[in-house]
Design a protein around this motif. Sequence first.
Motif, mmCIF file in Angstrom:
data_model
loop_
_atom_site.group_PDB
_atom_site.id
_atom_site.type_symbol
_atom_site.label_atom_id
_atom_site.label_comp_id
_atom_site.label_asym_id
_atom_site.label_seq_id
_atom_site.Cartn_x
_atom_site.Cartn_y
_atom_site.Cartn_z
ATOM 1 N N ASN A 1 -1.087 43.296 -4.690
ATOM 2 C CA ASN A 1 -1.388 42.109 -4.538
ATOM 3 C C ASN A 1 -1.276 41.118 -5.685
ATOM 4 O OD1 ASN A 1 -2.471 42.882 -1.959
ATOM 5 N ND2 ASN A 1 -4.578 42.684 -2.584
ATOM 6 N N THR A 2 -1.277 41.495 -6.927
ATOM 7 C CA THR A 2 -1.036 40.572 -8.070
ATOM 8 C C THR A 2 0.690 40.682 -8.082
ATOM 9 O OG1 THR A 2 -2.943 41.569 -9.131
ATOM 10 C CG2 THR A 2 -1.449 40.406 -10.494
ATOM 11 N N TRP A 3 1.229 41.343 -7.932
ATOM 12 C CA TRP A 3 2.623 41.418 -7.901
ATOM 13 C C TRP A 3 3.312 40.486 -6.761
ATOM 14 C CZ3 TRP A 3 6.254 42.426 -11.314
ATOM 15 C CH2 TRP A 3 6.017 43.153 -12.398
ATOM 16 N N TYR A 4 2.617 40.460 -5.633
ATOM 17 C CA TYR A 4 2.906 39.687 -4.432
ATOM 18 C C TYR A 4 2.855 38.205 -4.975
ATOM 19 C CZ TYR A 4 3.211 37.348 -0.050
ATOM 20 O OH TYR A 4 3.541 36.821 1.087
ATOM 21 N N PHE A 5 1.397 37.885 -5.475
ATOM 22 C CA PHE A 5 0.900 36.716 -5.869
ATOM 23 C C PHE A 5 2.190 36.315 -6.864
ATOM 24 C CE2 PHE A 5 -2.057 34.070 -8.363
ATOM 25 C CZ PHE A 5 -2.558 33.193 -7.260
ATOM 26 N N PHE A 6 2.547 36.950 -7.861
ATOM 27 C CA PHE A 6 3.735 36.716 -8.876
ATOM 28 C C PHE A 6 4.643 36.290 -8.163
ATOM 29 C CE2 PHE A 6 7.171 38.310 -11.524
ATOM 30 C CZ PHE A 6 7.201 37.487 -12.281
ATOM 31 N N PHE A 7 5.248 37.017 -7.288
ATOM 32 C CA PHE A 7 6.592 36.975 -6.705
ATOM 33 C C PHE A 7 6.463 35.314 -5.755
ATOM 34 C CE2 PHE A 7 7.385 41.555 -7.025
ATOM 35 C CZ PHE A 7 8.350 41.402 -7.735
ATOM 36 N N ILE A 8 5.256 35.047 -5.153
ATOM 37 C CA ILE A 8 5.147 33.854 -4.806
ATOM 38 C C ILE A 8 5.512 32.689 -5.494
ATOM 39 C CG2 ILE A 8 3.410 32.516 -3.614
ATOM 40 C CD1 ILE A 8 2.358 34.538 -2.085
ATOM 41 N N HIS A 9 4.934 32.844 -6.711
ATOM 42 C CA HIS A 9 5.017 31.807 -7.658
ATOM 43 C C HIS A 9 6.479 31.578 -8.519
ATOM 44 C CE1 HIS A 9 0.589 31.956 -7.722
ATOM 45 N NE2 HIS A 9 0.554 30.761 -8.592
ATOM 46 N N MET A 10 6.977 32.823 -8.396
ATOM 47 C CA MET A 10 8.581 32.789 -8.727
ATOM 48 C C MET A 10 9.205 32.150 -7.985
ATOM 49 S SD MET A 10 8.853 33.943 -11.904
ATOM 50 C CE MET A 10 10.725 34.204 -12.142
ATOM 51 N N ALA A 11 9.176 32.418 -6.631
ATOM 52 C CA ALA A 11 10.118 31.995 -5.451
ATOM 53 C C ALA A 11 9.795 30.667 -5.174
ATOM 54 C CB ALA A 11 9.894 32.721 -4.122
ATOM 55 N N ALA A 12 8.331 30.048 -5.024
ATOM 56 C CA ALA A 12 8.062 28.832 -4.717
ATOM 57 C C ALA A 12 7.856 27.966 -5.860
ATOM 58 C CB ALA A 12 6.513 29.056 -3.829
ATOM 59 N N GLN A 13 7.239 28.209 -6.754
ATOM 60 C CA GLN A 13 6.773 27.518 -7.908
ATOM 61 C C GLN A 13 8.121 27.328 -8.575
ATOM 62 O OE1 GLN A 13 3.216 27.797 -10.540
ATOM 63 N NE2 GLN A 13 4.586 28.615 -11.844
ATOM 64 N N ASN A 14 8.708 28.344 -9.308
ATOM 65 C CA ASN A 14 9.777 28.238 -10.464
ATOM 66 C C ASN A 14 11.084 27.702 -9.696
ATOM 67 O OD1 ASN A 14 7.625 28.775 -12.063
ATOM 68 N ND2 ASN A 14 8.277 30.913 -12.454
ATOM 69 N N CYS A 15 11.354 28.469 -8.552
ATOM 70 C CA CYS A 15 12.671 28.133 -7.890
ATOM 71 C C CYS A 15 12.778 26.473 -7.764
ATOM 72 C CB CYS A 15 13.290 28.807 -6.800
ATOM 73 S SG CYS A 15 13.358 30.625 -7.177
ATOM 74 N N LEU A 16 11.609 26.073 -7.161
ATOM 75 C CA LEU A 16 11.429 24.709 -6.886
ATOM 76 C C LEU A 16 11.385 23.743 -7.985
ATOM 77 C CD1 LEU A 16 9.016 24.471 -3.698
ATOM 78 C CD2 LEU A 16 11.313 23.817 -3.725
ATOM 79 N N ALA A 17 10.851 24.213 -9.088
ATOM 80 C CA ALA A 17 10.645 23.653 -10.340
ATOM 81 C C ALA A 17 12.059 23.285 -10.755
ATOM 82 C CB ALA A 17 9.903 24.379 -11.245
ATOM 83 N N VAL A 18 12.960 24.344 -10.659
ATOM 84 C CA VAL A 18 14.336 24.115 -11.101
ATOM 85 C C VAL A 18 15.003 23.063 -10.462
ATOM 86 C CG1 VAL A 18 16.603 25.388 -11.304
ATOM 87 C CG2 VAL A 18 14.634 26.304 -12.037
ATOM 88 N N VAL A 19 14.795 23.016 -9.000
ATOM 89 C CA VAL A 19 15.343 22.072 -8.124
ATOM 90 C C VAL A 19 14.912 20.915 -8.785
ATOM 91 C CG1 VAL A 19 15.617 21.124 -5.916
ATOM 92 C CG2 VAL A 19 15.726 23.705 -6.382
ATOM 93 N N PHE A 20 13.706 20.531 -8.704
ATOM 94 C CA PHE A 20 13.099 19.317 -9.127
ATOM 95 C C PHE A 20 13.627 18.600 -10.315
ATOM 96 C CE2 PHE A 20 9.205 20.232 -6.345
ATOM 97 C CZ PHE A 20 10.017 19.772 -5.297
ATOM 98 N N ALA A 21 13.764 19.671 -11.468
ATOM 99 C CA ALA A 21 14.257 19.145 -12.872
ATOM 100 C C ALA A 21 15.716 18.804 -12.835
ATOM 101 C CB ALA A 21 14.255 20.417 -13.748
ATOM 102 N N LEU A 22 16.457 19.620 -11.914
ATOM 103 C CA LEU A 22 17.716 19.154 -11.843
ATOM 104 C C LEU A 22 17.825 17.674 -11.221
ATOM 105 C CD1 LEU A 22 19.369 22.627 -10.836
ATOM 106 C CD2 LEU A 22 19.792 21.422 -12.921
ATOM 107 N N LEU A 23 17.099 17.367 -10.286
ATOM 108 C CA LEU A 23 16.976 16.040 -9.542
ATOM 109 C C LEU A 23 16.532 15.025 -10.699
ATOM 110 C CD1 LEU A 23 15.638 17.143 -5.981
ATOM 111 C CD2 LEU A 23 17.950 16.092 -6.485
#
Length: 305
Positions: free
Chosen positions: A75-97
């Motif tokens: 569950n912790t690994w799944y929790f981590f992948f949610i953050h990598m996919a949703a949080q950090n990927c969107l954070a890159v998009v927002f930073a570029l914008l």
Amino acid sequence: MTAKNRYAAGWYLYLAPALILYTIFMAFPLVDSIRISFFTFDTAIRKNVFIGFQNYINLFTNQEYSLRFWGAFKNTWYFFFIHMAAQNCLAVVFALLLTSKDFKASRFYQTVIFLPVTFAVLITGYLWKLLLNPQWGAFAALLNTLGLSTLIQPWLGNEQTALTAVGLVSAWQWMGIPTMMFYAALQTIPYDIIEAADIAGANGWQKIIKIKLPMILPIIGIVAILTFVNNFNAFDVIFAMENANGAPQYSTDIMGTLFYRIGIAGQHPVGIPNPGLGSAIATVTFLMLLAGALLVLQLTRTKNE
């Protein structure tokens, strides 16, 4: 004393307060936790008894403990992948914008994105728990209004969706931190390089893939490490939106809640804390964090390093 020695002594004096605090509140508890993992409390003699690696053996071989440990690990690994996919990927998009010269009201959107970080986790978790209520929550009302009532379900009460829902709420709250880190990193890219790419005829997508992302790769690595460490130490958002037992049916049980339940609160139904086994869980988690951090650092090293 020479000037060079006085200079070195001055640095030591500056570092001493931080080093003392780190030793007292970080290094000593870590070492002592490893020590405790080799003991168990004997209720008959009311003393800690040395048992070697037995706590680790129990953690991986005892059916009750190993089932909960590997479930929390997954569950912790799944929790981590949610953050990598949703949080950090969107954070890159927002930073570029936000760093785009054509993007308007950048300061306003920076504030909007970072604002949830300032909220208390327990309050945020409780409010989202109300919003996701399938009977009278805001999301249920919105879906009803849109004629999508068939999509309404107990997101936090369903074993298949509970951890995803909690993970997305956590990613939403903390997205501001990686966004600002990526934003700051993108601001350090020399404009001459971007201008040269424009002269060479590179389009926006090519500049992102070939220039911007490779140049902020070390920061991406640091953000990945911080996300990894924070997710393996997470507890409060699960506690706020579900409970320390990882409801429903341990589907939201992660390493932080497992450690709390066994080492501090006591595993149901006995309710007696087991500090030795809890310390073993903490030590195994620390070793996983160390290995993961070293791996990410290696993978995100730039060629000139």
